[in-house]
Design a protein around this motif. Structure first.
Motif, short mmCIF file in Angstrom:
data_model
loop_
_atom_site.label_atom_id
_atom_site.label_comp_id
_atom_site.label_asym_id
_atom_site.label_seq_id
_atom_site.Cartn_x
_atom_site.Cartn_y
_atom_site.Cartn_z
N THR A 190 2.20 3.48 -11.15
CA THR A 190 2.86 2.87 -12.30
C THR A 190 4.00 3.76 -12.80
O THR A 190 5.10 3.27 -13.12
N ALA A 191 3.72 5.06 -12.89
CA ALA A 191 4.76 6.00 -13.35
C ALA A 191 5.96 5.97 -12.40
O ALA A 191 7.12 6.02 -12.84
N MET A 192 5.71 5.91 -11.10
CA MET A 192 6.81 5.85 -10.13
C MET A 192 7.63 4.57 -10.30
O MET A 192 8.86 4.60 -10.24
N LEU A 193 6.95 3.44 -10.54
CA LEU A 193 7.67 2.18 -10.69
C LEU A 193 8.48 2.16 -11.98
O LEU A 193 9.61 1.64 -12.00
N VAL A 194 7.94 2.75 -13.04
CA VAL A 194 8.69 2.83 -14.29
C VAL A 194 9.92 3.71 -14.11
O VAL A 194 11.03 3.38 -14.56
N ALA A 195 9.72 4.88 -13.47
CA ALA A 195 10.86 5.77 -13.21
C ALA A 195 11.91 5.09 -12.33
O ALA A 195 13.11 5.25 -12.54
N ALA A 196 11.44 4.30 -11.35
CA ALA A 196 12.37 3.59 -10.47
C ALA A 196 13.19 2.56 -11.24
O ALA A 196 14.39 2.37 -10.98
N ALA A 197 12.56 1.90 -12.22
CA ALA A 197 13.28 0.92 -13.04
C ALA A 197 14.34 1.59 -13.89
O ALA A 197 15.47 1.07 -14.02
N LEU A 201 12.30 5.29 -5.04
CA LEU A 201 11.15 5.43 -5.95
C LEU A 201 10.36 4.13 -6.03
O LEU A 201 9.12 4.14 -6.08
N ARG A 202 11.05 3.01 -6.05
CA ARG A 202 10.35 1.73 -6.15
C ARG A 202 9.50 1.49 -4.90
O ARG A 202 8.34 1.08 -5.00
N LEU A 203 10.07 1.73 -3.73
CA LEU A 203 9.30 1.56 -2.50
C LEU A 203 8.13 2.53 -2.45
O LEU A 203 7.02 2.17 -2.01
N GLY A 204 8.37 3.78 -2.90
CA GLY A 204 7.28 4.74 -2.92
C GLY A 204 6.18 4.33 -3.87
O GLY A 204 4.98 4.45 -3.56
N GLY A 205 6.55 3.85 -5.06
CA GLY A 205 5.55 3.40 -6.03
C GLY A 205 4.74 2.24 -5.50
O GLY A 205 3.51 2.18 -5.67
N LEU A 206 5.41 1.29 -4.85
CA LEU A 206 4.68 0.15 -4.26
C LEU A 206 3.74 0.61 -3.16
O LEU A 206 2.62 0.09 -3.01
N ILE A 261 1.11 -4.31 -14.29
CA ILE A 261 2.13 -3.49 -13.64
C ILE A 261 3.34 -4.33 -13.25
O ILE A 261 4.49 -3.94 -13.43
N ALA A 262 3.07 -5.55 -12.74
CA ALA A 262 4.16 -6.45 -12.32
C ALA A 262 5.02 -6.86 -13.50
O ALA A 262 6.24 -6.95 -13.42
N VAL A 263 4.37 -7.11 -14.63
CA VAL A 263 5.12 -7.48 -15.83
C VAL A 263 5.95 -6.32 -16.33
O VAL A 263 7.10 -6.45 -16.70
#
Length: 400
Positions: A342-349, A356-361, A398-400
């Motif tokens: 979740t932290a990686m996806l937030v940082a990617a956004a 970062l987004r691919l790594g978070g996923l 997480i998706a939201v």
């Protein structure tokens, strides 16, 4: 004659004779310079006497000193010769400076004189300061004087001086860390994850500084030094922290005492993660895309391993290599993995980073696979259904 009579032993009396020879050559050079036309009237003779003076001085150092002092004597001549070159413009001085730089640096880097020396008990202010930091500063100063005198910063002379300066500085920092950690015993066993981590951080920061200071104008030597230091730091960190000395699954695991969060794990994993993240940021800002991605990947990996080891520490401290994984510990790994993703996806956004987004996923899919394969395997009935609903709700959030 000196080596035949002295049998390769230190002999200051022969050094005095070499100094007299150096003074003779210098006096002849002064006389040539005073004549009409100066050195231009007899460039061959001027170069010959110049090299004679330099060689005699080098022999005086070799005859009078030994060990680290001899290497220091060789290295410290470089800025003096650079200054003389700017004053008299004799090409032979470039050759002499390059030879002394190679001789002094190679002795300090590859001959283990420091292992047999008593360098002193005081951290930083000890023999290492004179033997490595002062020559490093001398070589850097010589490079600047040669460059300021008209030589290209990409030329062999300036590049050689910079190579010696950067190498000696990196070794100085590493040896000072060993001196500090082992209370002055430079030859102690290399078996501490704390020491290895501190050295890796220093190498990564030196490389990041070179990239930050010189940016896209890195000369070949600076570029090699920047990439080499960061790569060396990454390789050492990965080998020690992720494999050999990992407290959980390493071949030589180390015990970790202290509270769950504030302990040696934070320094050995989060601190180098921060250093590599900084190196990645600096590289990305200054055109080093590949270095940025590699350093960033290692930073993320170290941070994730710290999360896993912190959970392990909560249940098995101080010996993380002993004990089986119970249900609570297993769910703990799942929770921290989901939180990390979740932290990686937030940082990617926020940073709009595809990597970062691919790594978070990818980390999130790892958590989901673990839940289905391991965590839910032993649950039945209402607990199994409730766990599915909880995981689904977490993924939707997480998706939201």
């Amino acid at each position: 004659l000196f080596y035949a009579v002295g049998a390769f032993e230190q002999a200051p009396r022969w050094g005095y004779g070499a100094i007299l020879i150096a003074f003779f050559n210098i006096s002849v050079l002064a006389e040539l310079y005073r004549r009409r036309g100066g050195f231009d009237a007899a460039p061959g003779a001027a170069s010959a006497y110049c090299l004679g003076a330099s060689l005699a001085t080098t022999l005086a150092v070799a005859m009078s000193l030994d060990g680290l002092a001899m290497s220091f004597g060789f290295a410290i001549q470089a800025p003096v010769i650079a200054w003389l070159w700017r004053r008299f413009r004799l090409p032979a001085l470039q050759f002499a400076a390059s030879a002394l730089a190679a001789l002094g640096a190679l002795r300090l880097l590859f001959l283990p004189d420091v292992l047999g020396e008593t360098v002193g008990a005081t951290p930083i202010v000890n023999l290492l300061l004179l033997s490595y930091l002062v020559p490093s500063a001398g070589f850097w100063l010589a490079a600047r004087w040669f460059e300021g005198g008209g030589l290209s910063k990409r030329g062999g002379v300036v590049q050689g001086m910079e190579a010696a300066a950067i190498s000696l500085f990196a070794v100085f920092v590493s040896l000072e860390i060993r001196h500090l950690y082992h209370h002055g015993d430079i030859g102690a066993d290399y078996d501490s994850l704390f020491e290895i981590t501190l050295q890796s951080i220093s190498w990564a920061l030196i490389g990041a500084f070179l990239r930050w200071r010189f940016g896209g104008d890195l000369t070949p030597i600076r570029s090699i030094a920047e990439k080499g230091l960061v790569a060396l730091a990454a390789a050492q960190t990965a080998m020690a922290a992720l494999f050999v000395m990992n407290p959980w699954w390493g071949d030589e695991p180390v015990a970790i005492a202290g509270p769950t969060i504030i302990n040696a794990l934070a320094f050995c994993y989060l601190a180098p993660a921060a250093a590599f993240a900084l190196a990645a940021y600096v590289a990305r800002k200054n055109g080093g895309l590949l270095q940025s991605r590699m350093a960033g990947l290692l930073a993320v990996l170290l941070a994730y391993v710290w999360c896993l080891l912190s959970v392990r520490h909560q249940f098995h401290a101080p010996d993380l290599s002993a004990g089986r994984i119970n249900d609570a510990e297993s769910w703990g790994y799942t929770i921290v993995t989901i939180l990390f993703a979740t932290a990686m996806l937030v940082a990617a956004a926020f940073r709009r980073s595809a990597m970062l987004r691919l790594g978070g996923l990818g980390v999130l899919m790892l958590a989901v696979a673990k839940v289905f394969i391991f965590d839910l395997a032993g649950l039945e009935g209402v607990w199994r259904a409730t766990s599915f609903l909880g995981l689904g709700a977490a993924l939707v959030g997480i998706a939201v």
